[in-house]
Design a protein around this motif. Sequence first.
Motif, PDB file in Angstrom:
ATOM      1  N   UNK A 179       0.838  -1.207   0.000  1.00 41.51           N
ATOM      2  CA  UNK A 179       0.000   0.000   0.000  1.00 41.51           C
ATOM      3  C   UNK A 179       0.869   1.252   0.000  1.00 41.51           C
ATOM      4  N   UNK A 180       1.965   1.240   0.778  1.00 44.06           N
ATOM      5  CA  UNK A 180       2.854   2.394   0.812  1.00 44.06           C
ATOM      6  C   UNK A 180       3.466   2.653  -0.565  1.00 44.06           C
ATOM      7  N   UNK A 181       3.810   1.560  -1.286  1.00 43.91           N
ATOM      8  CA  UNK A 181       4.340   1.718  -2.638  1.00 43.91           C
ATOM      9  C   UNK A 181       3.318   2.324  -3.578  1.00 43.91           C
ATOM     10  N   UNK A 182       2.057   1.885  -3.448  1.00 44.95           N
ATOM     11  CA  UNK A 182       1.002   2.465  -4.282  1.00 44.95           C
ATOM     12  C   UNK A 182       0.828   3.956  -3.992  1.00 44.95           C
ATOM     13  N   UNK A 183       0.781   4.296  -2.695  1.00 43.52           N
ATOM     14  CA  UNK A 183       0.589   5.697  -2.310  1.00 43.52           C
ATOM     15  C   UNK A 183       1.757   6.548  -2.799  1.00 43.52           C
ATOM     16  N   UNK A 184       2.962   6.017  -2.648  1.00 40.77           N
ATOM     17  CA  UNK A 184       4.143   6.766  -3.088  1.00 40.77           C
ATOM     18  C   UNK A 184       4.134   6.970  -4.599  1.00 40.77           C
ATOM     19  N   UNK A 185       3.765   5.895  -5.330  1.00 44.81           N
ATOM     20  CA  UNK A 185       3.706   6.022  -6.790  1.00 44.81           C
ATOM     21  C   UNK A 185       2.639   7.024  -7.207  1.00 44.81           C
ATOM     22  N   UNK A 186       1.473   6.969  -6.534  1.00 45.20           N
ATOM     23  CA  UNK A 186       0.395   7.906  -6.884  1.00 45.20           C
ATOM     24  C   UNK A 186       0.804   9.337  -6.539  1.00 45.20           C
ATOM     25  N   UNK A 187       1.435   9.503  -5.366  1.00 50.49           N
ATOM     26  CA  UNK A 187       1.877  10.842  -4.974  1.00 50.49           C
ATOM     27  C   UNK A 187       2.949  11.361  -5.914  1.00 50.49           C
ATOM     28  N   UNK A 188       3.902  10.508  -6.272  1.00 45.76           N
ATOM     29  CA  UNK A 188       4.947  10.918  -7.199  1.00 45.76           C
ATOM     30  C   UNK A 188       4.372  11.291  -8.541  1.00 45.76           C
ATOM     31  N   UNK A 189       3.396  10.476  -8.988  1.00 38.21           N
ATOM     32  CA  UNK A 189       2.749  10.794 -10.263  1.00 38.21           C
ATOM     33  C   UNK A 189       2.010  12.104 -10.209  1.00 38.21           C
ATOM     34  N   UNK A 190       1.348  12.380  -9.091  1.00 34.74           N
ATOM     35  CA  UNK A 190       0.622  13.651  -8.945  1.00 34.74           C
ATOM     36  C   UNK A 190       1.581  14.827  -8.957  1.00 34.74           C
ATOM     37  N   UNK A 191       2.716  14.691  -8.235  1.00 35.77           N
ATOM     38  CA  UNK A 191       3.709  15.772  -8.198  1.00 35.77           C
ATOM     39  C   UNK A 191       4.268  16.022  -9.600  1.00 35.77           C
ATOM     40  N   UNK A 192       4.599  14.943 -10.312  1.00 35.97           N
ATOM     41  CA  UNK A 192       5.144  15.108 -11.664  1.00 35.97           C
ATOM     42  C   UNK A 192       4.124  15.734 -12.603  1.00 35.97           C
ATOM     43  N   UNK A 193       2.859  15.320 -12.432  1.00 39.53           N
ATOM     44  CA  UNK A 193       1.812  15.911 -13.278  1.00 39.53           C
ATOM     45  C   UNK A 193       1.666  17.403 -13.014  1.00 39.53           C
ATOM     46  N   UNK A 194       1.671  17.787 -11.744  1.00 37.02           N
ATOM     47  CA  UNK A 194       1.546  19.206 -11.411  1.00 37.02           C
ATOM     48  C   UNK A 194       2.758  19.988 -11.902  1.00 37.02           C
ATOM     49  N   UNK A 195       3.951  19.397 -11.762  1.00 39.85           N
ATOM     50  CA  UNK A 195       5.152  20.082 -12.244  1.00 39.85           C
ATOM     51  C   UNK A 195       5.083  20.269 -13.760  1.00 39.85           C
ATOM     52  N   UNK A 196       4.625  19.208 -14.453  1.00 38.66           N
ATOM     53  CA  UNK A 196       4.524  19.311 -15.907  1.00 38.66           C
ATOM     54  C   UNK A 196       3.501  20.372 -16.305  1.00 38.66           C
ATOM     55  N   UNK A 197       2.364  20.401 -15.594  1.00 35.26           N
ATOM     56  CA  UNK A 197       1.358  21.429 -15.878  1.00 35.26           C
ATOM     57  C   UNK A 197       1.891  22.823 -15.572  1.00 35.26           C
ATOM     58  N   UNK A 198       2.705  22.949 -14.507  1.00 33.71           N
ATOM     59  CA  UNK A 198       3.284  24.245 -14.167  1.00 33.71           C
ATOM     60  C   UNK A 198       4.255  24.714 -15.231  1.00 33.71           C
ATOM     61  N   UNK A 199       5.103  23.779 -15.713  1.00 37.03           N
ATOM     62  CA  UNK A 199       6.050  24.156 -16.770  1.00 37.03           C
ATOM     63  C   UNK A 199       5.308  24.558 -18.041  1.00 37.03           C
ATOM     64  N   UNK A 200       4.218  23.862 -18.322  1.00 35.81           N
ATOM     65  CA  UNK A 200       3.431  24.218 -19.515  1.00 35.81           C
ATOM     66  C   UNK A 200       2.824  25.604 -19.373  1.00 35.81           C
ATOM     67  N   UNK A 201       2.378  25.908 -18.166  1.00 40.89           N
ATOM     68  CA  UNK A 201       1.782  27.230 -17.948  1.00 40.89           C
ATOM     69  C   UNK A 201       2.820  28.325 -18.088  1.00 40.89           C
ATOM     70  N   UNK A 202       4.041  28.074 -17.588  1.00 45.90           N
ATOM     71  CA  UNK A 202       5.119  29.062 -17.710  1.00 45.90           C
ATOM     72  C   UNK A 202       5.464  29.288 -19.167  1.00 45.90           C
ATOM     73  N   UNK A 203       5.569  28.194 -19.937  1.00 48.85           N
ATOM     74  CA  UNK A 203       5.885  28.327 -21.362  1.00 48.85           C
ATOM     75  C   UNK A 203       4.774  29.068 -22.097  1.00 48.85           C
TER      76      UNK A 203
END
Length: 468
Positions: free
Chosen positions: A439-463
């Motif tokens: 379960x911890x691995x799932x949560x970590x993967x989901x959290x990491x994916x969410x962080x990466x998605x937000x970072x990618x969306x942030x970079x897109x907004x800056x561009x």
Amino acid sequence: MPGWRHDATQRPDVFFTADNGKDYLYPVAYDPYTWLRMARNQVDTGSPCDEVRDGQCRDNLAYAPVGTENRYADSLHVDALAWLYRLQRWFDPGYPLEGTALWLTVLVGMLGVPPTFWIAARFGGPLGGFAASLLVGLDDYGLMRSVRADTDVWNIVVPIWVMWAVIESASATNQRRRLSYALAASLLVVLQAHIWSGYLVTYFVASAAFLAVACLHGCAAALRRWWPRLQRRRFPTVHVKEAALAAVAFFVGVEVASVVAGDGSVLARVLPRLAAEVAPAAVPSAGAEGAQPLFPENFSLVTEVGSMNFSSVVALSGGATMFQVAWAALLVLAFGHGRLLSAVPGLEIGLVAWNLVDGAELERLSVVALLAVPVGIAAIAAVVSSRTHLSEATKLVALAPWFLGTLYVALSTRRFYILFAPALGIVLGAGIGWLHRLVAGWVEAWTQGTVETRARDGRAAVHASAFA
């Protein structure tokens, strides 16, 4: 025998006032009384015997008035009681032996915590080790048997240390450690032999574990050499010679240590027992003409030697749900290897085995054989699969004989459930830790994916802003 008073405001009769003026709990039971008498003799006269007659240690109060041979006089439990009593009397001259007996069970029980934690942590991480320590320490029947001034606490703790050494030997990466742990296991088996006559159960289970590990490596090497389809795959290294040498070291270590300790050859006692289990002698039934029962009828009233079946073991383990969860944990550890989907086939096979066993009046060998089928399939899958790390399978192959072997013994007599309780608690605790990791691995993967998605969306907004 002392009893409890009905008046709750009065002190219970099982408490007594010692020479130092303090109240202590009296260990009420027949066996503790015998051990306390031997320890008292050891302290007062230097010998646990009431007298030595014709070279034989005698207990003059058993089978009164004739007495009998004292077969347990050389038990290390007597020496442990005597030495701890001397130590406590050094601090408090009025301290009673009865208090020492209860303290000994606490101290020995504490010694079982480290190996319990280490074994379960190998499969389920720190949380698994913590959960296993609680489950083993708080087992209802184990507590009931071990809180008295009897040897039962040793028969819970020492086998845990033995199996810890076995699993460490199976998991070792160099030969020196592998042989060292195998020899440590052999010495611990002989140690238990000087505490309890039922040490052969631990010997059988440890022997089965060493042989299973050696067979796993041998089968892996043979199949990968002679099966052309497997020759094209890359597999983890197998250690056939090393595993075989560890098994030999264990057997030789037990034999040598037992002979040096003056007990003679263990194999000379094991082989007749093994033959009796494989081909048990026919016991005449009480209803047959002229036949006599093997034991007096009143002997069946002694609870600890009462007969058991699978339903009785399940009830003692905390109910069907608790046992099913532990059984599922063993299968998940055997098949899963950190992946839930990989464990699904094992759980399905285990469910079939459970349905065949549950509620059926089967012989105990049939029960254990049916439950061993899924574990055997997991071992075969580990041999032919290039994705499974053989070291993980090796540790589980060392763990499974403990679970199944002590279950086999627990199905014979009620008192032997205390040998099964540690294996049950450790498997259940390891399963809890495995689930937490998943379960911890799932949560970590989901959290990491969410962080990466937000970072990618942030970079897109800056561009996008820069472009605008």
